[in-house]
Design a protein around this motif. Structure first.
Motif, mmCIF file in Angstrom:
data_model
loop_
_atom_site.group_PDB
_atom_site.id
_atom_site.type_symbol
_atom_site.label_atom_id
_atom_site.label_comp_id
_atom_site.label_asym_id
_atom_site.label_seq_id
_atom_site.Cartn_x
_atom_site.Cartn_y
_atom_site.Cartn_z
ATOM 1 N N VAL A 6 36.541 108.282 -49.887
ATOM 2 C CA VAL A 6 36.010 107.723 -48.649
ATOM 3 C C VAL A 6 37.155 106.963 -47.978
ATOM 4 O O VAL A 6 37.945 106.303 -48.642
ATOM 5 N N ASP A 7 37.274 107.117 -46.656
ATOM 6 C CA ASP A 7 38.301 106.415 -45.892
ATOM 7 C C ASP A 7 37.702 105.146 -45.308
ATOM 8 O O ASP A 7 36.644 105.175 -44.677
ATOM 9 N N LEU A 8 38.386 104.022 -45.533
ATOM 10 C CA LEU A 8 37.928 102.723 -45.065
ATOM 11 C C LEU A 8 38.996 102.109 -44.167
ATOM 12 O O LEU A 8 40.195 102.342 -44.362
ATOM 13 N N ARG A 9 38.564 101.333 -43.196
ATOM 14 C CA ARG A 9 39.520 100.661 -42.318
ATOM 15 C C ARG A 9 40.365 99.686 -43.128
ATOM 16 O O ARG A 9 39.857 98.985 -43.995
ATOM 17 N N ALA A 10 41.642 99.647 -42.845
ATOM 18 C CA ALA A 10 42.543 98.737 -43.542
ATOM 19 C C ALA A 10 42.587 97.365 -42.876
ATOM 20 O O ALA A 10 42.917 96.375 -43.518
ATOM 21 N N PHE A 11 42.226 97.295 -41.587
ATOM 22 C CA PHE A 11 42.313 96.046 -40.822
ATOM 23 C C PHE A 11 41.030 95.826 -40.021
ATOM 24 O O PHE A 11 40.415 96.777 -39.539
ATOM 25 N N ASP A 12 40.665 94.542 -39.846
ATOM 26 C CA ASP A 12 39.507 94.233 -39.000
ATOM 27 C C ASP A 12 39.938 94.240 -37.534
ATOM 28 O O ASP A 12 41.105 94.512 -37.217
ATOM 29 N N ASP A 13 39.027 93.933 -36.624
ATOM 30 C CA ASP A 13 39.326 93.977 -35.193
ATOM 31 C C ASP A 13 40.371 92.958 -34.759
ATOM 32 O O ASP A 13 40.985 93.099 -33.707
ATOM 33 N N ASP A 14 40.576 91.915 -35.560
ATOM 34 C CA ASP A 14 41.584 90.900 -35.244
ATOM 35 C C ASP A 14 42.935 91.193 -35.887
ATOM 36 O O ASP A 14 43.867 90.397 -35.769
ATOM 37 N N GLY A 15 43.050 92.309 -36.591
ATOM 38 C CA GLY A 15 44.310 92.688 -37.220
ATOM 39 C C GLY A 15 44.515 92.138 -38.615
ATOM 40 O O GLY A 15 45.586 92.288 -39.191
ATOM 41 N N ASN A 16 43.492 91.495 -39.173
ATOM 42 C CA ASN A 16 43.579 90.976 -40.533
ATOM 43 C C ASN A 16 43.283 92.093 -41.522
ATOM 44 O O ASN A 16 42.340 92.857 -41.334
ATOM 45 N N SER A 17 44.088 92.169 -42.575
ATOM 46 C CA SER A 17 43.884 93.239 -43.550
ATOM 47 C C SER A 17 42.687 92.927 -44.445
ATOM 48 O O SER A 17 42.400 91.768 -44.746
ATOM 49 N N TYR A 18 41.981 93.981 -44.817
ATOM 50 C CA TYR A 18 40.889 93.849 -45.775
ATOM 51 C C TYR A 18 41.466 93.823 -47.179
ATOM 52 O O TYR A 18 42.492 94.450 -47.450
ATOM 53 N N GLU A 19 40.833 93.094 -48.063
ATOM 54 C CA GLU A 19 41.261 93.051 -49.451
ATOM 55 C C GLU A 19 40.459 94.082 -50.237
ATOM 56 O O GLU A 19 39.247 94.186 -50.075
ATOM 57 N N ILE A 20 41.151 94.868 -51.044
ATOM 58 C CA ILE A 20 40.451 95.811 -51.902
ATOM 59 C C ILE A 20 40.745 95.448 -53.350
ATOM 60 O O ILE A 20 41.775 94.839 -53.646
ATOM 61 N N SER A 21 39.844 95.804 -54.202
ATOM 62 C CA SER A 21 40.062 95.590 -55.632
ATOM 63 C C SER A 21 39.599 96.828 -56.376
ATOM 64 O O SER A 21 38.790 97.604 -55.872
ATOM 65 N N ALA A 22 40.123 96.988 -57.556
ATOM 66 C CA ALA A 22 39.801 98.167 -58.355
ATOM 67 C C ALA A 22 38.305 98.231 -58.648
ATOM 68 O O ALA A 22 37.650 97.207 -58.808
ATOM 69 N N CYS A 23 37.791 99.437 -58.710
ATOM 70 C CA CYS A 23 36.395 99.645 -59.068
ATOM 71 C C CYS A 23 36.310 99.693 -60.595
ATOM 72 O O CYS A 23 36.859 100.594 -61.225
ATOM 73 N N HIS A 24 35.649 98.740 -61.155
ATOM 74 C CA HIS A 24 35.521 98.688 -62.609
ATOM 75 C C HIS A 24 34.357 99.536 -63.105
ATOM 76 O O HIS A 24 34.088 99.591 -64.294
ATOM 77 N N ASP A 25 33.658 100.220 -62.170
ATOM 78 C CA ASP A 25 32.522 101.058 -62.543
ATOM 79 C C ASP A 25 32.920 102.499 -62.849
ATOM 80 O O ASP A 25 32.110 103.258 -63.362
ATOM 81 N N CYS A 26 34.141 102.897 -62.488
ATOM 82 C CA CYS A 26 34.523 104.286 -62.770
ATOM 83 C C CYS A 26 35.994 104.371 -63.162
ATOM 84 O O CYS A 26 36.840 103.681 -62.609
ATOM 85 N N LEU A 27 36.267 105.222 -64.117
ATOM 86 C CA LEU A 27 37.623 105.351 -64.650
ATOM 87 C C LEU A 27 38.596 106.064 -63.711
ATOM 88 O O LEU A 27 39.768 105.704 -63.680
ATOM 89 N N PRO A 28 38.177 107.077 -62.931
ATOM 90 C CA PRO A 28 39.166 107.759 -62.087
ATOM 91 C C PRO A 28 39.481 107.041 -60.773
ATOM 92 O O PRO A 28 40.214 107.562 -59.945
ATOM 93 N N TRP A 29 38.962 105.815 -60.564
ATOM 94 C CA TRP A 29 39.199 105.126 -59.298
ATOM 95 C C TRP A 29 40.685 104.946 -59.037
ATOM 96 O O TRP A 29 41.462 104.591 -59.911
ATOM 97 N N HIS A 30 41.086 105.201 -57.806
ATOM 98 C CA HIS A 30 42.405 104.836 -57.317
ATOM 99 C C HIS A 30 42.340 104.797 -55.799
ATOM 100 O O HIS A 30 41.377 105.260 -55.194
ATOM 101 N N ALA A 31 43.331 104.193 -55.190
ATOM 102 C CA ALA A 31 43.351 104.054 -53.739
ATOM 103 C C ALA A 31 44.727 104.433 -53.220
ATOM 104 O O ALA A 31 45.723 104.344 -53.936
ATOM 105 N N GLU A 32 44.746 104.853 -51.970
ATOM 106 C CA GLU A 32 46.004 105.162 -51.304
ATOM 107 C C GLU A 32 45.883 104.771 -49.837
ATOM 108 O O GLU A 32 44.776 104.706 -49.298
ATOM 109 N N VAL A 33 46.981 104.488 -49.215
ATOM 110 C CA VAL A 33 47.007 104.177 -47.791
ATOM 111 C C VAL A 33 47.384 105.451 -47.062
ATOM 112 O O VAL A 33 48.343 106.127 -47.428
#
Length: 73
Positions: free
Chosen positions: A20-47
């Protein structure tokens, strides 16, 4: 996965994955914080950069409850 188990709950390394693609920044230009999903083993993220917009692409096991919630929103 054992026979008769629910495939929607398979969150092991060999589980099918989806993203799933999620916005990296809010409307004011502040970056969103992401953290690892501890519910699934194959979780990873990329920009990724799509049509000039910076997004965070999160990969989860298809059966991950967090992934299911993200694609419903």
């Amino acid at each position: 996965m054992t026979e008769g188990s629910d495939p929607r709950q398979d969150v092991t390394f060999p589980a099918p994955v989806g993203c799933v693609d999620l916005r990296a920044f809010d409307d004011d230009g502040n970056s969103y914080e992401i953290s690892a999903c501890h519910d699934c083993l194959p979780w990873h993220a990329e920009v990724v950069l799509i049509e000039g917009e910076i997004l965070v692409r999160e990969w989860h096991a298809v059966g991950c409850p967090v992934f299911q919630q993200l694609i419903e929103d």
